[in-house]
Scaffold this active site. Structure first.
Site, mmCIF file in Angstrom:
data_model
loop_
_atom_site.group_PDB
_atom_site.id
_atom_site.type_symbol
_atom_site.label_atom_id
_atom_site.label_comp_id
_atom_site.label_asym_id
_atom_site.label_seq_id
_atom_site.Cartn_x
_atom_site.Cartn_y
_atom_site.Cartn_z
ATOM 1 N N HIS A 16 2.555 -1.744 12.937
ATOM 2 C CA HIS A 16 2.486 -1.291 11.555
ATOM 3 C C HIS A 16 2.424 -2.482 10.583
ATOM 4 C CE1 HIS A 16 4.710 -0.166 7.791
ATOM 5 N NE2 HIS A 16 3.798 0.787 7.799
ATOM 6 N N GLU A 47 -1.012 -3.836 10.534
ATOM 7 C CA GLU A 47 -1.871 -2.943 9.731
ATOM 8 C C GLU A 47 -1.819 -3.353 8.251
ATOM 9 O OE1 GLU A 47 -1.100 0.645 7.153
ATOM 10 O OE2 GLU A 47 -0.384 1.179 9.149
ATOM 11 N N HIS A 48 -0.605 -3.540 7.737
ATOM 12 C CA HIS A 48 -0.472 -3.980 6.344
ATOM 13 C C HIS A 48 -1.195 -5.307 6.117
ATOM 14 C CE1 HIS A 48 2.783 -1.641 4.095
ATOM 15 N NE2 HIS A 48 2.573 -0.943 5.191
ATOM 16 N N GLU A 96 9.294 0.649 2.251
ATOM 17 C CA GLU A 96 8.689 1.778 2.959
ATOM 18 C C GLU A 96 9.702 2.361 3.961
ATOM 19 O OE1 GLU A 96 5.011 0.807 4.885
ATOM 20 O OE2 GLU A 96 4.597 2.896 5.429
#
Lengths: 430, 431
Positions: free
Chosen positions: B67, B70-71, B142
């Protein structure tokens, strides 16, 4: 994609959009009510009771089984807030017979929609007492559940504080304390009353199956005497409060909401400037807020601003650490000042135009979105086509954007925060 | 491009493996304004133990790294990608789940320019110590946002109870602690292994020209010297039984929330077999727990569940579970009734119910084909299980009532079930 509109009775119209590009068809019946404390809880409960049964399918179980046999036709009954209106909607989406191999199901689907709305399950001429009591309990749960989603809870709290005394502050799911007083007679009378007095819009999007949608409406609905139309919302031009509301709760992340008033009505030509201005300010990942608050200062994961069209309000929200409250608010204020001073590029304007255009053009790829678009135009009294709307956005100038953003005035700040955990961590680090 | 057609669906799909290694699929959707592309690596939160490309020893990286990566791929040295896509009229986004990381955009024009940009940015990482540090603050927010969401917590607690060591039990984004450990080296190791085209797939959906798509991807795709067929992923042997029978926590919520999980042990299936098992299990769950079932209506009438109640099965090669979720003042009673029902189910598992639910599934699947997102996302998900979405209706149609009975008896077992409950805080926390 062309839509036709036809009035079939006093206060009842049909809106048709025929197209062959979808594998399913969508039908929505919209009943337009004012958003008022006296009836909001009744309107919110009604869909839950209608969902319990009809004259021929007197229980959820039998209704659902019927729908499953219609290839999972998707029936939805809901009540929601649209400006200072509450919209009760009965909708159905179903797979078209050309694909399921069983043509002619459309008639059965229409029959079902008609039954749900006009022939609900009753006992001695009223709603079932058992169903009413069960759904009252479920409605209370639903209303209390608003705390589960901290983000939407915070936004609603900001609206509540900001619009105190305005109808828009009424919580669209209703009020727990108003539930107990409702019984099978009160709700049934209300149901009859809204059928006989409200503006009703029928919206169909899909294959032209030669259905006669007029048959959806019983005689008594086609021949109603007086319709009570819901008036246009009251717009407060100036911000009045400069309120700051803080609430402490058991949360990890702070929820910040800023409410602004603009005074620009959606009928005004400057409204398009506001649409684009908001897009540049906090509309998406290309916005000034996203670039500053998130990418530059890494203060938040989400930060966005949205226009409440019918109330000329802008709501901005972000999830942040509690101790970054002041820093974030200062940066947001600076960003708004930059907009007013015109500190944004021509490219920002172009990007905003494209972004609004892409989402507008995508509407015609989904039958439900087409129907909602058609309905949205009716309640806004807007007879422009999608193409005209897009064209007018293209014509917006830098001056329009600045003039529009000059009217955006801060009214209320709501902040939800939690136990002072982060501050301690900071200390430990040192 | 090679054409694959399905007659009952009246749809077709084109495929070509390009010289640069990218496996490209195009699904034409005539008359649609929206055009959609999704570029996916077979790399999700469960893949943090693996043998890096060109090495022979396995490594274990901090939780949440897929993840995080991905950012970071949205970072470019000299331009703002969000702005670039927006200026070309496209909306860009990405997501990471247990098994994959996907980069996507949709637009109504400039499609090929945007497609080129998508392939380019996914294939050119720009990682610096500084931009990695900056991202930690954003991702921490997040993670905390999810930690305040009781539905998310009740879900993950279920997985934590069911699994001993399978990485599906860890949060997709990791924890604030684990992401703070992520280094530039870690990200580079993960990138060079999992972002090799041999581990990726590109789906394009819309009213487009197939030759132009091939030309665009051919010119955009980077050349990779090291070709890769499959990444060796290390998954510890996961026992058949569950770790904990129940797991409970208190949070700010209005009413107790629960998830009941049933751990699957028919694993290691791929292709048609995997998809068939998936559909069968979901049909059973619908027969038992959707609002057309007698069982649901009994619970509902007794005030034990409300319309938020529901169930689904999800699974991949190395794990699988059914989840039954809802809110109730008495979750334990709901659980007891469900377990009793597993032993006496004749009333609910009927051929009539099966045929009815099957019709519903057909309608739901067809309706999904109105959405370019539905098509592309499901194509991607099933592709990594070696299955083509357009054959889905055929598998659905070949399922027999016998399959239902067999699966019911093997999967719905009390000894593989767990319950996770979130109770409301004693004090609501308001002051």
């Amino acid at each position: 994609m062309e839509s036709q509109r036809k009035e079939i009775g006093n206060g009842v119209s049909i809106n048709l959009t025929y197209t062959d590009k979808f594998k399913s068809n969508y039908l929505g019946i919209y009943i337009i009510r004012p958003l008022e404390r006296e009836e909001v809880t009744l309107n919110s409960l009604l869909p839950m009771v209608l969902d319990r049964g009809t004259i021929n399918y007197p229980s959820t179980l039998l209704m659902e089984r019927r729908l499953e046999n219609l290839f999972g036709a998707n029936l939805k009954i809901s009540a929601s807030r649209r400006g200072e209106r509450q919209i009760i909607r009965v909708s159905m989406e179903w797979a078209d017979g050309r694909y399921t191999g069983e043509e002619g199901l459309d008639k059965d689907v229409l029959e079902m929609v008609k039954e749900v709305l006009f022939d609900p399950y009753t006992e001695e001429g009223l709603f079932s007492k058992t169903y009413i009591e069960q759904e009252k309990k479920n409605l209370k749960t639903r209303i209390n559940n608003k705390i589960n989603n901290k983000r939407s809870y915070s936004i609603n709290r900001c609206i509540e504080e900001m619009c105190k005394g305005e109808k828009f502050s009424i919580y669209p799911s209703g009020y727990v304390e108003d539930v107990d007083g409702i019984d099978e007679k009160i709700l049934y009378d209300h149901y009859r009353n809204i059928l006989l007095k409200s503006q009703i819009e029928i919206v169909y999007t899909g294959h032209d199956n030669k259905m006669n949608l007029e048959e959806l409406m019983p005689e008594e609905i086609l021949n109603r005497e007086s319709i009570k139309y819901v008036p246009r919302e009251v717009i407060i031009e100036k911000s009045q409060n400069k309120n700051q509301v803080r609430e402490k709760m058991q949360v990890n992340q702070g929820k910040l909401v800023l409410g602004y008033r603009t005074g620009i009505r959606y009928e005004d030509s400057l409204y398009n400037g506001l649409l684009l201005g908001n897009e540049i300010f906090g509309g998406g990942p290309n916005s000034i807020l996203f670039r500053n608050i998130r990418e530059k200062h890494s203060l938040a994961y989400y930060v966005t601003s949205n226009i409440v069209k019918h109330k000329s309000i802008v709501l901005l929200d972000a999830g942040i650490e509690y101790n970054n409250y002041q820093k974030t608010v200062d940066l947001i204020n600076e960003a708004l000042q930059d907009m007013v001073k015109g500190n944004f590029s021509d490219e920002d304007i172009e990007i905003a135009k494209k972004s609004v255009r892409t989402s507008s053009e995508s509407i015609i790829d989904n039958p439900q979105m087409v129907s909602e678009f058609v309905f949205g135009k009716i309640i806004a009294n807007d007879d422009r086509s999608l193409e005209e709307m897009i064209k007018q956005l293209e014509d917006v100038t830098r001056k329009d954007v600045i003039d529009a953003m000059k009217t955006v005035n801060l009214d209320t700040i709501y902040f939800m925060y939690g136990p002072n955990r982060e501050v301690q961590n900071e200390k430990n680090k040192k | 491009m090679k054409k694959i057609r399905n007659d009952s669906l009246r749809e077709e799909i084109y495929n070509q493996k390009l010289d640069n290694g990218i496996n490209l699929f195009y699904f034409p959707k005539k008359g649609f304004t929206k055009k959609y592309a999704i570029f996916t690596t077979n790399y999700g939160s469960t893949d943090n133990k693996f043998v890096p490309l060109g090495e022979d020893k396995p490594v274990e990286l901090p939780e949440g790294i897929a993840h995080f990566l991905e950012h970071k791929l949205f970072e470019e040295p000299d331009e703002d990608l969000f702005q670039k896509f927006s200026s070309q009229g496209a909306y860009v986004n990405a997501y990471t789940n247990f098994n994959q990381t996907s980069y996507l955009f949709y637009s109504t024009d400039n499609f090929y320019k945007n497609l080129k940009l998508l392939v380019n940015f996914v294939q050119s990482p720009f990682l610096t110590e500084e931009n990695i540090e900056k991202e930690k603050g954003i991702i921490a927010q997040e993670i905390q946002m999810y930690q305040d969401n009781p539905k998310w917590v009740v879900f993950f607690n279920t997985l934590k109870a069911m699994y001993y060591s399978h990485p599906v039990r860890t949060d997709i984004a990791g924890t604030v602690e684990s992401i703070n450990k992520i280094s530039k080296d870690d990200l580079e190791t993960a990138y060079k292994t999992f972002y090799n085209p041999g581990n990726m797939v590109l789906f394009v959906v819309g009213d487009l020209d197939s030759e132009e798509i091939v030309k665009t991807v051919n010119s955009a795709g980077k050349d990779y010297a090291d070709k890769l067929d499959d990444v060796e992923r290390i998954v510890q042997n996961e026992p058949d039984d569950v770790l904990l029978k129940s797991i409970e926590e208190r949070m700010l919520t209005s009413k107790p929330l629960f998830h009941i999980g049933i751990k699957d042990n028919e694993l290691n299936l791929t292709g048609r077999d995997a998809v068939k098992k998936d559909i069968i299990t979901n049909i059973i769950l619908d027969m038992l727990f959707t609002n057309s079932s007698e069982f649901y209506n009994e619970l509902y009438s007794d005030g034990l569940v409300d319309s938020s109640f529901g169930a689904y099965f999800t699974g991949k090669k190395t794990y699988g579970h059914s989840l039954i979720a809802g809110q109730s003042d008495n979750p334990q009673e709901v659980y007891d009734r469900i377990r009793r029902m597993f032993k006496k189910s004749d009333k609910y598992i009927t051929e009539e119910a099966f045929l009815r639910i099957k019709r519903k599934e057909i309608g739901g699947f067809l309706t999904g084909f109105n959405s370019v997102e539905f098509i592309a996302n499901n194509l991607t998900d099933l592709y990594f299980q070696d299955f083509l979405l357009i054959d889905y209706l055929d598998v659905l149609n070949e399922i027999k009532f016998d399959d239902i009975l067999k699966r019911f008896n093997s999967h719905f077992r009390e000894d593989r079930s767990v319950i996770s409950i979130i109770w409301p805080e004693l004090e609501t926390g308001k002051n």
